[in-house]
Design a protein around this motif. Sequence first.
Motif, PDB file in Angstrom:
ATOM      1  N   VAL A 249      -6.731  19.407  -1.328  1.00 18.80           N
ATOM      2  CA  VAL A 249      -7.092  17.806  -1.507  1.00 18.80           C
ATOM      3  C   VAL A 249      -5.558  17.517  -0.263  1.00 18.80           C
ATOM      4  CG1 VAL A 249      -5.798  15.803  -1.711  1.00 18.80           C
ATOM      5  CG2 VAL A 249      -6.979  17.707  -3.350  1.00 18.80           C
ATOM      6  N   LEU A 250      -6.126  16.745   0.403  1.00 18.62           N
ATOM      7  CA  LEU A 250      -5.197  16.185   1.906  1.00 18.62           C
ATOM      8  C   LEU A 250      -5.226  15.021   1.271  1.00 18.62           C
ATOM      9  CD1 LEU A 250      -4.626  17.669   5.444  1.00 18.62           C
ATOM     10  CD2 LEU A 250      -6.558  16.370   5.924  1.00 18.62           C
ATOM     11  N   ALA A 251      -3.737  14.481   1.355  1.00 19.97           N
ATOM     12  CA  ALA A 251      -3.207  13.656   1.185  1.00 19.97           C
ATOM     13  C   ALA A 251      -2.322  12.786   2.191  1.00 19.97           C
ATOM     14  CB  ALA A 251      -1.962  13.563  -0.291  1.00 19.97           C
ATOM     15  N   GLU A 252      -2.163  11.649   2.673  1.00 22.59           N
ATOM     16  CA  GLU A 252      -1.813  11.093   3.374  1.00 22.59           C
ATOM     17  C   GLU A 252      -0.467  10.692   2.221  1.00 22.59           C
ATOM     18  OE1 GLU A 252      -4.172   7.436   5.567  1.00 22.59           O
ATOM     19  OE2 GLU A 252      -4.965   7.546   3.287  1.00 22.59           O
ATOM     20  N   LYS A 253       0.689  10.741   4.123  1.00 19.91           N
ATOM     21  CA  LYS A 253       2.375  10.665   3.685  1.00 19.91           C
ATOM     22  C   LYS A 253       2.615  10.044   2.704  1.00 19.91           C
ATOM     23  CE  LYS A 253       3.253  12.958   7.421  1.00 19.91           C
ATOM     24  NZ  LYS A 253       4.618  13.201   8.854  1.00 19.91           N
ATOM     25  N   PRO A 254       2.311   8.243   2.910  1.00 22.24           N
ATOM     26  CA  PRO A 254       2.923   7.753   1.979  1.00 22.24           C
ATOM     27  C   PRO A 254       2.740   8.300   0.043  1.00 22.24           C
ATOM     28  CG  PRO A 254       2.385   5.992   3.252  1.00 22.24           C
ATOM     29  CD  PRO A 254       2.195   7.776   3.323  1.00 22.24           C
ATOM     30  N   VAL A 255       1.426   8.485  -0.547  1.00 21.45           N
ATOM     31  CA  VAL A 255       1.242   8.807  -1.756  1.00 21.45           C
ATOM     32  C   VAL A 255       0.864   9.868  -2.146  1.00 21.45           C
ATOM     33  CG1 VAL A 255      -0.733   6.808  -1.873  1.00 21.45           C
ATOM     34  CG2 VAL A 255      -1.581   8.815  -0.699  1.00 21.45           C
ATOM     35  N   PHE A 256       1.967  10.920  -0.860  1.00 22.61           N
ATOM     36  CA  PHE A 256       1.326  12.135  -1.336  1.00 22.61           C
ATOM     37  C   PHE A 256       2.757  13.215  -3.197  1.00 22.61           C
ATOM     38  CE2 PHE A 256       4.079  16.286  -0.446  1.00 22.61           C
ATOM     39  CZ  PHE A 256       3.374  17.583  -0.794  1.00 22.61           C
ATOM     40  N   PRO A 257       3.559  12.047  -2.146  1.00 21.49           N
ATOM     41  CA  PRO A 257       4.417  12.928  -4.052  1.00 21.49           C
ATOM     42  C   PRO A 257       3.890  12.750  -4.925  1.00 21.49           C
ATOM     43  CG  PRO A 257       5.731  11.474  -1.984  1.00 21.49           C
ATOM     44  CD  PRO A 257       4.680  11.315  -2.283  1.00 21.49           C
ATOM     45  N   LEU A 258       3.092  11.614  -4.701  1.00 18.16           N
ATOM     46  CA  LEU A 258       1.836  11.340  -6.951  1.00 18.16           C
ATOM     47  C   LEU A 258       1.204  12.050  -6.962  1.00 18.16           C
ATOM     48  CD1 LEU A 258       1.564   7.182  -5.679  1.00 18.16           C
ATOM     49  CD2 LEU A 258       3.247   8.212  -7.043  1.00 18.16           C
ATOM     50  N   PHE A 259       0.880  13.073  -5.734  1.00 21.93           N
ATOM     51  CA  PHE A 259       0.054  13.391  -6.055  1.00 21.93           C
ATOM     52  C   PHE A 259       0.106  15.021  -5.735  1.00 21.93           C
ATOM     53  CE2 PHE A 259      -2.993  10.336  -3.348  1.00 21.93           C
ATOM     54  CZ  PHE A 259      -3.710   9.922  -4.622  1.00 21.93           C
TER      55      PHE A 259
END
Length: 452
Positions: free
Chosen positions: A223-233
Motif C-alpha cells: 500500500v502506497l500512502a500519502e504522508k498525512p495519513v501514513f501514521p494511521l495506515f
Amino acid sequence: MLTKDQAALRRAAHKAHTDGAPDAVQAYAAYLAQVPEDGPFWSNLGALFRKQGQYQQALRAQERAQRYAPNDVGLRNNYANILSDLGHYNRSIAARRWILEQRPDDTNQKAMIGRCLRGQGDYRGAIDYLSSVIPDHPDDTELQMQLAFAQLGAGSYKEAFDTYRARWNTDELTPRNIPFPEWAGEPLQGKTILVLPEQGFGDAILFMRFLPALKALGATVWVLAEKPVFPLFKDLEAADWVGTTLPPNAAVDFWINLMDLARVHFANTNDVPAPTHLAIPDDAHERAAAIVAPFKDVMKVGVVWTGSVTYKGNGFRSFSHTEFLPLADIPGVQLFSLYKGPELAKFHADGSDAFIVDTAATERNFGDSAAMMQQMDLVISSDTATAHLAGSVGVPTWTILHWDPFWVWRHAGDTTDWYPGMRLFRQGKALEWTDVLAEVGTALRARIGDRA
C-alpha cells in the motif's frame, strides 16, 4: 444601441471579469445601472457571483437575465446551473428540458437531469433516465459518472463501482504512469500488487476497509500512502507493506487504484465491511491527553465546521465556526476544535478560541487527529474527512450533512451502514444551517442530561 460611454462601461466590466479584477462586480453594477435590460450581462454577472460563492446573488442575476432574454439557450443553461446549486431541482430539470428541445443532443443537459433526480434522492429515477440516454452517447464520461453516483446512492455497489471506472476519463484525475501493469483480474497467487492512493484523505480512510478482499486472492499486498495519513495506515489489516515512497526496483507485478478495491469486494457480496483498524502512535496519545488534562469533569466535544476550501463543493457542505458557539454555552460541555486549515484565521480573529479550544493548529498529521478524537466523548463534524476518521476510530460521531450529501450518507435516514453508531443530522435547505444546528443543540443537551 449603446452610447459611446455605455459601450466603454460594458467593455470595462467584461475586462474586469476576465482579468479577475476585485472590482469586477462594481464594474457590472455601473454598466447595468445604465443598461438594465442587457440579459447576457446579467447572466455574466450571475456567473461571476457563482464563482465567488455568492449563490443567492447569482440566482437573482440569472433571474434578471431570464426576464430580459428568455429565449437565449446559453443563458438558460446558466440559470439551470444555479438552480441545481441551490437545490431547486424541478425548476432546473424544466430549464434543461427546454434546452433539449432546442438542442436534442446536448449531453450535459441530460447528465444534469440525472444529477437533479439524484439530488432529490430519486436514485431509481436517475438510474432509469441515465440508462435510457447513455446508449445514444456511449462515450460520454459525464453521463457515466452521474450514473455511477446514482447507483452508489441506491446501494447498487457492484454495478456502481464498475461504472465509476469512468472517473479516469475525466479531467479531474491524472492517468497513471506506472512501469508495471494495472491489474485486470489475473490470478494473484504468489504475486505482489500495489494499491495506489487517489482523491482525498477521507476517501483513503473510507476505502482501506476493502484490503482483505484483495488479500483473500492470495496476493502480497503493498500500500502506497500519502504522508498525512501514513501514521494511521502503518499496521493495516491485510497489508504486507505500507510506505509513502516505493522502494527502488520494487518487485511489484501489478497495481490497483484504491477505490477499485471496492469492485473486488462487491463482486461477491453487497455487504458493507466494517471500517478498517487504524494505528495511532503513542506520542499522539500523549499529546492529546496533555491538551485535555485541564478538562477532567466535563463532556468533551470535538467539532469541525469545514473541509478543504479547495474542494469545489465546500461552500455547500460547510458552515461558520460561529454556528458552534451556542453549544459552547451548554453547562457541562467543553468544545475542542479539531479543524486545521485556513479558516482558523477567522476562528482566532473573533476570539472563538476562548470558548472552543484549538487542538489542531499544532497537529503533525492524522495520527494526532485520531488520538485527539479518542479523548473526546463526542465528535460533531461537517461532511469532511473528520467524519470518516472519527467513525473509523469508534468515537461517537454526529455528522452534519448538507441537503445533497456524499453518497455514503444518502438522502434520508439518521444512520449509515458504513459507520455503525454514527448519527446523521440533515440540513433542510441549501445554505441554511440554523435549524439543523438547533437540532444538534437539542440532542447535545439531552445527551449531557443523560450523563448528569
